[in-house]
Design an enzyme around this catalytic site. Structure first.
Site, mmCIF file in Angstrom:
data_model
loop_
_atom_site.group_PDB
_atom_site.id
_atom_site.type_symbol
_atom_site.label_atom_id
_atom_site.label_comp_id
_atom_site.label_asym_id
_atom_site.label_seq_id
_atom_site.Cartn_x
_atom_site.Cartn_y
_atom_site.Cartn_z
ATOM 1 N N ASN A 23 -7.658 2.145 9.649
ATOM 2 C CA ASN A 23 -6.344 2.247 10.286
ATOM 3 C C ASN A 23 -6.558 2.215 11.787
ATOM 4 O O ASN A 23 -7.262 3.061 12.342
ATOM 5 C CB ASN A 23 -5.643 3.547 9.883
ATOM 6 C CG ASN A 23 -5.346 3.587 8.394
ATOM 7 O OD1 ASN A 23 -5.466 2.577 7.698
ATOM 8 N ND2 ASN A 23 -4.954 4.747 7.908
ATOM 9 N N ARG A 47 0.849 -1.190 0.000
ATOM 10 C CA ARG A 47 0.000 0.000 0.000
ATOM 11 C C ARG A 47 0.885 1.241 0.000
ATOM 12 O O ARG A 47 1.714 1.401 0.891
ATOM 13 C CB ARG A 47 -0.892 -0.016 1.240
ATOM 14 C CG ARG A 47 -1.729 1.234 1.435
ATOM 15 C CD ARG A 47 -2.692 1.086 2.635
ATOM 16 N NE ARG A 47 -3.502 2.269 2.791
ATOM 17 C CZ ARG A 47 -3.255 3.241 3.673
ATOM 18 N NH1 ARG A 47 -2.240 3.156 4.509
ATOM 19 N NH2 ARG A 47 -4.031 4.299 3.740
ATOM 20 N N GLU A 89 -7.557 8.642 5.662
ATOM 21 C CA GLU A 89 -7.873 9.323 6.914
ATOM 22 C C GLU A 89 -8.348 10.765 6.752
ATOM 23 O O GLU A 89 -7.681 11.710 7.193
ATOM 24 C CB GLU A 89 -6.655 9.303 7.851
ATOM 25 C CG GLU A 89 -6.132 7.912 8.127
ATOM 26 C CD GLU A 89 -5.012 7.883 9.163
ATOM 27 O OE1 GLU A 89 -4.406 8.944 9.390
ATOM 28 O OE2 GLU A 89 -4.765 6.829 9.740
ATOM 29 N N GLU A 142 -3.912 -0.023 8.073
ATOM 30 C CA GLU A 142 -2.727 0.303 8.866
ATOM 31 C C GLU A 142 -2.904 -0.256 10.260
ATOM 32 O O GLU A 142 -3.966 -0.116 10.861
ATOM 33 C CB GLU A 142 -2.517 1.833 9.016
ATOM 34 C CG GLU A 142 -2.092 2.542 7.773
ATOM 35 C CD GLU A 142 -1.855 4.044 8.007
ATOM 36 O OE1 GLU A 142 -1.639 4.482 9.148
ATOM 37 O OE2 GLU A 142 -1.896 4.774 6.992
ATOM 38 N N HIS A 172 -2.825 11.072 0.493
ATOM 39 C CA HIS A 172 -2.319 10.855 1.848
ATOM 40 C C HIS A 172 -1.687 12.175 2.303
ATOM 41 O O HIS A 172 -0.501 12.244 2.613
ATOM 42 C CB HIS A 172 -1.331 9.684 1.876
ATOM 43 C CG HIS A 172 -1.119 9.070 3.232
ATOM 44 N ND1 HIS A 172 -1.278 7.722 3.494
ATOM 45 C CD2 HIS A 172 -0.746 9.613 4.404
ATOM 46 C CE1 HIS A 172 -0.995 7.475 4.768
ATOM 47 N NE2 HIS A 172 -0.669 8.609 5.347
ATOM 48 N N TYR A 205 -4.852 1.964 15.641
ATOM 49 C CA TYR A 205 -3.651 2.073 16.479
ATOM 50 C C TYR A 205 -3.932 1.889 17.961
ATOM 51 O O TYR A 205 -3.176 1.237 18.665
ATOM 52 C CB TYR A 205 -2.975 3.436 16.254
ATOM 53 C CG TYR A 205 -2.306 3.501 14.912
ATOM 54 C CD1 TYR A 205 -1.042 2.981 14.732
ATOM 55 C CD2 TYR A 205 -2.968 4.025 13.803
ATOM 56 C CE1 TYR A 205 -0.425 2.991 13.482
ATOM 57 C CE2 TYR A 205 -2.370 4.043 12.556
ATOM 58 C CZ TYR A 205 -1.101 3.519 12.402
ATOM 59 O OH TYR A 205 -0.507 3.522 11.171
HETATM 60 C C1 GBH Z 1 -1.611 7.299 10.501
HETATM 61 O O1 GBH Z 1 -2.353 8.265 11.172
HETATM 62 C C2 GBH Z 1 -1.139 7.854 9.198
HETATM 63 O O2 GBH Z 1 -1.948 7.392 8.116
HETATM 64 C C3 GBH Z 1 0.298 7.576 8.894
HETATM 65 O O3 GBH Z 1 0.735 8.393 7.839
HETATM 66 C C4 GBH Z 1 1.129 7.741 10.133
HETATM 67 O O4 GBH Z 1 2.508 7.615 9.877
HETATM 68 C C5 GBH Z 1 0.672 6.698 11.119
HETATM 69 O O5 GBH Z 1 -0.694 6.761 11.356
HETATM 70 C C6 GBH Z 1 1.377 6.788 12.465
HETATM 71 O O6 GBH Z 1 1.060 7.962 13.138
HETATM 72 O O7 GBH Z 1 -3.764 9.334 21.522
HETATM 73 O O8 GBH Z 1 -4.025 6.980 21.877
HETATM 74 O O9 GBH Z 1 -5.935 8.319 21.307
HETATM 75 C C7 GBH Z 1 -2.770 7.894 12.453
HETATM 76 C C8 GBH Z 1 -3.800 8.833 13.051
HETATM 77 C C9 GBH Z 1 -4.555 9.949 15.005
HETATM 78 C C10 GBH Z 1 -4.006 7.638 15.141
HETATM 79 C C11 GBH Z 1 -4.362 10.092 16.492
HETATM 80 C C12 GBH Z 1 -3.838 7.755 16.627
HETATM 81 C C13 GBH Z 1 -4.300 9.102 18.612
HETATM 82 C C14 GBH Z 1 -4.241 7.825 19.427
HETATM 83 N N1 GBH Z 1 -3.707 8.893 14.494
HETATM 84 N N2 GBH Z 1 -4.596 8.841 17.179
HETATM 85 S S1 GBH Z 1 -4.513 8.128 21.160
#
Ligand code: GBH
Length: 449
Positions: free
Chosen positions: A298, A83, A172, A356, A126, A300
């Site tokens: 995505n 991707r 996003e 992601e 992006h 996290y």
């Molecule tokens: C992605 O965005 C992007 O697509 C990518 O380019 C980037 O490198 C990657 O993530 C890593 O950052 O504070 O625990 O609530 C991620 C968007 C928005 C995800 C904020 C996590 C906060 C988590 N992020 N969010 S928390």
């Protein structure tokens, strides 16, 4: 130890795709070559105080010149799919004319993937908007949505024809709209909830306007969009905290998913942001709601929320939980909870991809090796959570690790390392971390049957 889903997981089915991801501004470098125009991230990085240590993507991973080596690494990993994103300012001139040199780079990249039998998941946006469009209002200007559709049309005519497995309009939109126009942590660095809401509307409109051209020019590819989502959990069982958690999910997830899948903005959002409703013209919501073939998520982390009085929410930061160097909590169960909630809330939910998932850690090379134990465990536990969701009936088709390699982590510069592959930014030396080797071992065993 393999980086693999648990035994018996539906993720072991041969048509489930495993991959890794990157994005243009974060890896390409070559910011001033072959006619590439300035993007909002070039401008943002050049503005003092916006990016840690004043870093920028001028060189990044120098992928523009080293893509053959990076393709070889993908092949060594044995991924089914890669991707990546196209830099809009590289492929289109100010008047909307094609830039052959820039387009040629992506043709060579796609050819290289084809030769190695790796499927291409191509993202159009992006975050690197051409600066000349920002100068005319960027995503606050409705016209940008039409310019985006023109760009999608050009790319699918130039690069379609079997080379692309899946097109993604936006990566996003929440980040583009909220971080870019709402809290100013990302380019273009503007700060107003009203602007964030209007930018979101034009981003989503651009997505919907792009779909017919993408489908007409590349009918055999999949067409969809990628959203960053997170579940919100109430800190206590009180009604006020449960309402806060729900408001968080409105802001983080439903703001993007409701227009796409229900054709309306969630009314709750305007409790949080009073009077910030965007200007919506007749017919816009039907365009935004056009059917998509897949939804990329995505994932996290999660958020824990507490009420701070009426319609105001507060993030709770608990000590003693596992975190990454981004300070994000590691909470794999959140992925299962999120996917099951989507299945419940959206009867027309399209097939999902985890586009992601990954984490940052302080990785360094010692005796030629990078022992990133936390990442191996992080990925395995998230694979397991995805499996559990699939066992509960959620249709997930693939999983991309963020990221293929350490890269320019936006406002955090080069300090935060998300890669499966370590990059020494002084020498551009690539070193496969243990997680990469373990992922490759799993994919090799899987291919062997
Ligand atoms: C992605 O965005 C992007 O697509 C990518 O380019 C980037 O490198 C990657 O993530 C890593 O950052 O504070 O625990 O609530 C991620 C968007 C928005 C995800 C904020 C996590 C906060 C988590 N992020 N969010 S928390």
């Amino acid at each position: 130890d393999l980086v693999a889903p648990p035994a018996g997981s539906p993720m072991h089915q041969r048509d489930f795709l495993f991959g890794a991801g990157t994005s243009s501004y974060q890896i390409e470098g070559a910011a001033h070559e072959d006619g590439r125009l300035e993007s909002i991230w070039d401008r943002f990085c050049a503005t003092p105080g916006k990016v840690l240590r004043g870093e920028n993507g001028d060189v990044a991973c120098d992928h523009y010149h080293r893509f053959e080596e990076d393709l070889d690494i993908l092949q060594r990993l044995g991924v089914d799919a890669y991707r990546f994103s196209i830099a809009w300012p590289r492929v289109m001139g100010q008047a909307g004319q094609p830039n052959a040199k820039g387009i040629d780079f992506y043709k060579r990249l796609l050819d290289g993937l084809g030769q190695r039998g790796i499927k291409a998941f191509v993202t159009l946006y992006h975050w690197d908007l051409p600066q000349h469009l920002e100068d005319r209002g960027g995503w606050l200007n409705r016209d940008t949505a039409y310019r985006f559709a023109d760009y999608a049309d050009l790319m699918s005519r130039e690069l379609g024809g079997g080379r692309v497995a899946a097109w993604t309009t936006h990566n996003e939109p929440w980040c583009s709209a909220y971080l870019g126009y709402g809290d100013g942590h990302h380019a273009p660095g503007l700060k107003s909830h009203r602007w964030a809401a209007q930018a979101m509307h034009h981003l989503l409109l651009g997505h919907g306007l792009a779909l017919p051209a993408l489908r007409a020019n590349d009918p055999n590819a999949l067409h969809g969009i990628v959203a960053n989502c997170a579940p919100g959990y109430a800190d206590t069982d009180s009604a006020a905290d449960r309402d806060a958690a729900s408001l968080f999910e409105t802001f983080q997830n439903r703001w993007v998913l409701d227009p796409l899948l229900k054709g309306e903005y969630p009314a709750d959002l305007w409790r949080l942001w009073k009077g910030c409703e965007p200007l919506v013209l007749d017919g816009d919501m039907a365009v935004i709601q056009r059917p998509i073939d897949y939804l990329g998520i995505n994932f996290y982390s999660r958020a824990v929320l507490r009420s701070k009085g009426a319609d105001t929410i507060d993030w709770v930061r608990h000590d003693g939980v596992e975190r990454t160097t981004m300070d994000w909590e590691v909470y794999p169960q959140g992925l299962q909870d999120l996917f099951e909630a989507f299945k419940r809330d959206y009867p027309n939910l399209p097939p999902l991809y985890v586009t992601e998932n990954g984490m940052s850690s302080d990785d360094s090379v010692s005796a030629g090796e990078v022992d990133d134990v936390q990442r191996q465990s992080y990925i395995k536990r998230h694979f397991a959570a995805c499996s559990r969701a699939m066992n509960k009936g959620v249709d997930v088709r693939g999983y991309f690790i963020w990221s293929l390699m350490d890269n320019f982590e936006w406002a955090f510069g080069y300090e935060r390392r998300f890669g499966l592959v370590h990059v020494d930014f002084q020498t551009q030396q690539r070193t496969l971390k243990r997680s990469a080797l373990a992922y490759a071992d799993f994919l090799r065993e899987r291919a062997a049957g």
